[in-house]
Design an enzyme around this catalytic site. Sequence first.
Site, mmCIF file in Angstrom:
data_model
loop_
_atom_site.group_PDB
_atom_site.id
_atom_site.type_symbol
_atom_site.label_atom_id
_atom_site.label_comp_id
_atom_site.label_asym_id
_atom_site.label_seq_id
_atom_site.Cartn_x
_atom_site.Cartn_y
_atom_site.Cartn_z
ATOM 1 N N HIS A 196 -2.769 6.780 4.215
ATOM 2 C CA HIS A 196 -3.294 5.553 3.600
ATOM 3 C C HIS A 196 -4.619 5.224 4.288
ATOM 4 O O HIS A 196 -4.730 5.266 5.510
ATOM 5 C CB HIS A 196 -2.278 4.425 3.789
ATOM 6 C CG HIS A 196 -2.788 3.098 3.370
ATOM 7 N ND1 HIS A 196 -3.509 2.919 2.211
ATOM 8 C CD2 HIS A 196 -2.705 1.870 3.957
ATOM 9 C CE1 HIS A 196 -3.839 1.648 2.105
ATOM 10 N NE2 HIS A 196 -3.374 0.991 3.150
ATOM 11 N N ASN A 242 -10.190 0.256 1.568
ATOM 12 C CA ASN A 242 -8.737 0.310 1.404
ATOM 13 C C ASN A 242 -8.403 -0.072 -0.041
ATOM 14 O O ASN A 242 -8.578 -1.222 -0.433
ATOM 15 C CB ASN A 242 -8.109 -0.671 2.406
ATOM 16 C CG ASN A 242 -6.608 -0.760 2.286
ATOM 17 O OD1 ASN A 242 -6.011 -0.264 1.329
ATOM 18 N ND2 ASN A 242 -5.978 -1.407 3.255
ATOM 19 N N CYS A 272 0.821 -1.214 0.000
ATOM 20 C CA CYS A 272 0.000 0.000 0.000
ATOM 21 C C CYS A 272 0.854 1.263 0.000
ATOM 22 O O CYS A 272 0.321 2.373 -0.096
ATOM 23 C CB CYS A 272 -0.928 -0.014 1.205
ATOM 24 S SG CYS A 272 -1.913 -1.508 1.305
HETATM 25 O O1 UT7 Z 1 -3.411 -1.710 3.744
HETATM 26 C C1 UT7 Z 1 -2.959 -2.817 4.462
HETATM 27 C C2 UT7 Z 1 -2.886 -2.480 5.844
HETATM 28 N N1 UT7 Z 1 -3.880 -3.240 6.588
HETATM 29 C C3 UT7 Z 1 -4.377 -2.714 7.685
HETATM 30 O O2 UT7 Z 1 -4.122 -1.591 8.030
HETATM 31 C C4 UT7 Z 1 -5.266 -3.572 8.526
HETATM 32 C C5 UT7 Z 1 -4.915 -3.411 9.983
HETATM 33 N N2 UT7 Z 1 -5.794 -4.187 10.838
HETATM 34 C C6 UT7 Z 1 -7.095 -3.858 11.026
HETATM 35 O O3 UT7 Z 1 -7.588 -2.904 10.455
HETATM 36 C C7 UT7 Z 1 -7.870 -4.661 12.027
HETATM 37 O O4 UT7 Z 1 -7.018 -5.545 12.690
HETATM 38 C C8 UT7 Z 1 -9.040 -5.449 11.408
HETATM 39 C C9 UT7 Z 1 -10.132 -4.493 10.954
HETATM 40 C C10 UT7 Z 1 -8.589 -6.281 10.231
HETATM 41 C C11 UT7 Z 1 -9.659 -6.377 12.450
HETATM 42 O O5 UT7 Z 1 -10.071 -5.626 13.578
HETATM 43 P P1 UT7 Z 1 -9.678 -6.077 15.040
HETATM 44 O O6 UT7 Z 1 -10.276 -5.111 15.965
HETATM 45 O O7 UT7 Z 1 -8.180 -6.254 15.093
HETATM 46 O O8 UT7 Z 1 -10.440 -7.443 15.163
HETATM 47 P P2 UT7 Z 1 -9.834 -8.881 15.520
HETATM 48 O O9 UT7 Z 1 -9.078 -9.436 14.351
HETATM 49 O O10 UT7 Z 1 -9.163 -8.815 16.844
HETATM 50 O O11 UT7 Z 1 -11.140 -9.693 15.691
HETATM 51 C C12 UT7 Z 1 -12.056 -9.456 16.800
HETATM 52 C C13 UT7 Z 1 -13.220 -10.406 16.650
HETATM 53 C C14 UT7 Z 1 -12.801 -11.846 16.416
HETATM 54 O O12 UT7 Z 1 -13.734 -12.678 17.036
HETATM 55 P P3 UT7 Z 1 -13.410 -13.348 18.469
HETATM 56 O O13 UT7 Z 1 -12.179 -14.168 18.234
HETATM 57 O O14 UT7 Z 1 -13.167 -12.197 19.410
HETATM 58 O O15 UT7 Z 1 -14.622 -14.135 18.764
HETATM 59 C C15 UT7 Z 1 -12.913 -12.023 14.921
HETATM 60 O O16 UT7 Z 1 -13.134 -13.346 14.543
HETATM 61 O O17 UT7 Z 1 -13.972 -10.032 15.491
HETATM 62 C C16 UT7 Z 1 -14.102 -11.168 14.628
HETATM 63 N N3 UT7 Z 1 -14.137 -10.676 13.257
HETATM 64 C C17 UT7 Z 1 -15.268 -10.273 12.660
HETATM 65 N N4 UT7 Z 1 -16.530 -10.207 13.092
HETATM 66 C C18 UT7 Z 1 -17.449 -9.723 12.239
HETATM 67 C C19 UT7 Z 1 -13.094 -10.537 12.385
HETATM 68 N N5 UT7 Z 1 -13.549 -10.043 11.224
HETATM 69 C C20 UT7 Z 1 -14.880 -9.869 11.366
HETATM 70 C C21 UT7 Z 1 -15.888 -9.405 10.529
HETATM 71 N N6 UT7 Z 1 -17.167 -9.330 11.005
HETATM 72 N N7 UT7 Z 1 -15.658 -8.982 9.266
#
Ligand code: UT7
Length: 327
Positions: free
Chosen positions: A252, A282, A112
Site C-alpha cells: 500500500h 495515497n 486502504c
Molecule cells: O492509508 C492510510 C494509512 N495512513 C498512513 O499510513 C499515514 C501514516 N502516518 C504518516 O504517514 C505520518 O504520520 C504523517 C506523514 C501523516 C505525518 O508525519 P510525522 O513524521 O508523523 O509528522 P508529525 O505528525 O509528528 O508532525 C511533525 C510536525 C508537527 O509540528 P510540531 O508539532 O513538531 O511543531 C506537525 O504539525 O510536522 C507538522 N506537520 C507539517 N508540517 C508541514 C504536520 N503536517 C505537516 C505538513 N507540512 N503537511
Amino acid sequence: MIYSKIISTGAYVPRRIVKNDELSKMVETNDEWITSRTGIKQRRISSGEKTYQMAAKAAKKAIENAGIEKEEIDMIILATISPDFFMPSTANLVQAELGLVDIPSFDVTAGCTGFVYGLQIADQFIKSKQSKTILVIGVEVLSKVVDWSDRNTCILFGDGAGAVILKSSNQEGIICTYTGSQGDLREFLTLPAVPLKNPFLPIPNNNGRPSNISMNGKEVFQFATRIMIKSISQVLKKSNLSIDDIDYIIPHQSNIRIIDYASRKLKVERKKFITNLDRFGNTSSASVPLALDEAHKKKMFCPGNRLIMVAFGGGLTWGSALLNWTI
Ligand code: UT7
C-alpha cells in the site's frame, strides 16, 4: 484442483496533476516537508470524474488486456471508501457502464485494505467453483472527502483506479491470502457517514460531523510498520515459503518511510518493493492495483515470479496476498 490467477490488469488516473508546491499555497506546508516525511511529490485529482466512471475506465482496460469477451465476467467486486452513493453500490454502476447484466456486483469497504479483501473474496468464489471470471477493482475519489484545510491529511491523498481480472485455472496463481481487522482502533483513521438525524430524536441534531477523513498520523504510522511485517510473515508462513522466495512486494502506497522500514526489518532489497507514491500519493483502495498495473506495464514481472501484495488502513484493517505471476 481449481486455482485463481490474475490474467490482466488495468488502471486509470485523472489527468490533473497537483504538485506539492500547489498545496503549499493552500495550507502551511512545503515541498521539502512533504517529500522528506512521505515521499510524495504529486497526486492526481479528479476534475469532475466520478468514482464509478474512473472504475469503469480501469475495468475496460483490464478487460481489453485480458483479451476476453466482457460477458465472460460473472462477478464484480469493487473496493472503495469514496463511493458515489450508499445505494446503488459503485460496483452496480460499473456493471451498467460496462453493459453487463444479471451478474452479482457489490462493494467492499475495508479502508486502504479494500482491494486485498476483494481479491481474497474473489479467490474464494473461484476456488469454490461458484465463479470463473471475476473483475476486482480498487477505486477512490478521495479529493471529495479530504479536508483541504487540514495539512495533516490533504498532502497525502490522491484519486485513481486499478483493476484485475481473476480467472479460474488449473495453474496456481493466488497461493494464499490473509486479512484482519481491529475495530477498537477505529478512531485513528475515520471518514464519517451521514449523522443520525430524524424528527423523533429527543434532542434535535443540527450539527452533524463533516464527512472528511481525519487521522492520527503517528498512531497509524506505528500500526502500519508493525502490521506490514506481520501481514507479509503470515502469508509466507501459510505457504511454507521464505522471504527469499519472493521476487516483488507491492505495498500500500502510503508513506515511503513505512516501506523503507519494512525493507530494513525484513532484510529485503528495497528495489523489490514496487512504489509509485511519489507520483500518485495515497489512493487508498486503488493504491495496490495501480502499482501492480504500472509495474506489469513496465514488464517488471516474469511468469513464475512470486509476488506479495500487502495493505493496511482505516478500520483498522490489514491484509496480504501471495501469488505466482502467470502473465
Ligand atoms: O492509508 C492510510 C494509512 N495512513 C498512513 O499510513 C499515514 C501514516 N502516518 C504518516 O504517514 C505520518 O504520520 C504523517 C506523514 C501523516 C505525518 O508525519 P510525522 O513524521 O508523523 O509528522 P508529525 O505528525 O509528528 O508532525 C511533525 C510536525 C508537527 O509540528 P510540531 O508539532 O513538531 O511543531 C506537525 O504539525 O510536522 C507538522 N506537520 C507539517 N508540517 C508541514 C504536520 N503536517 C505537516 C505538513 N507540512 N503537511
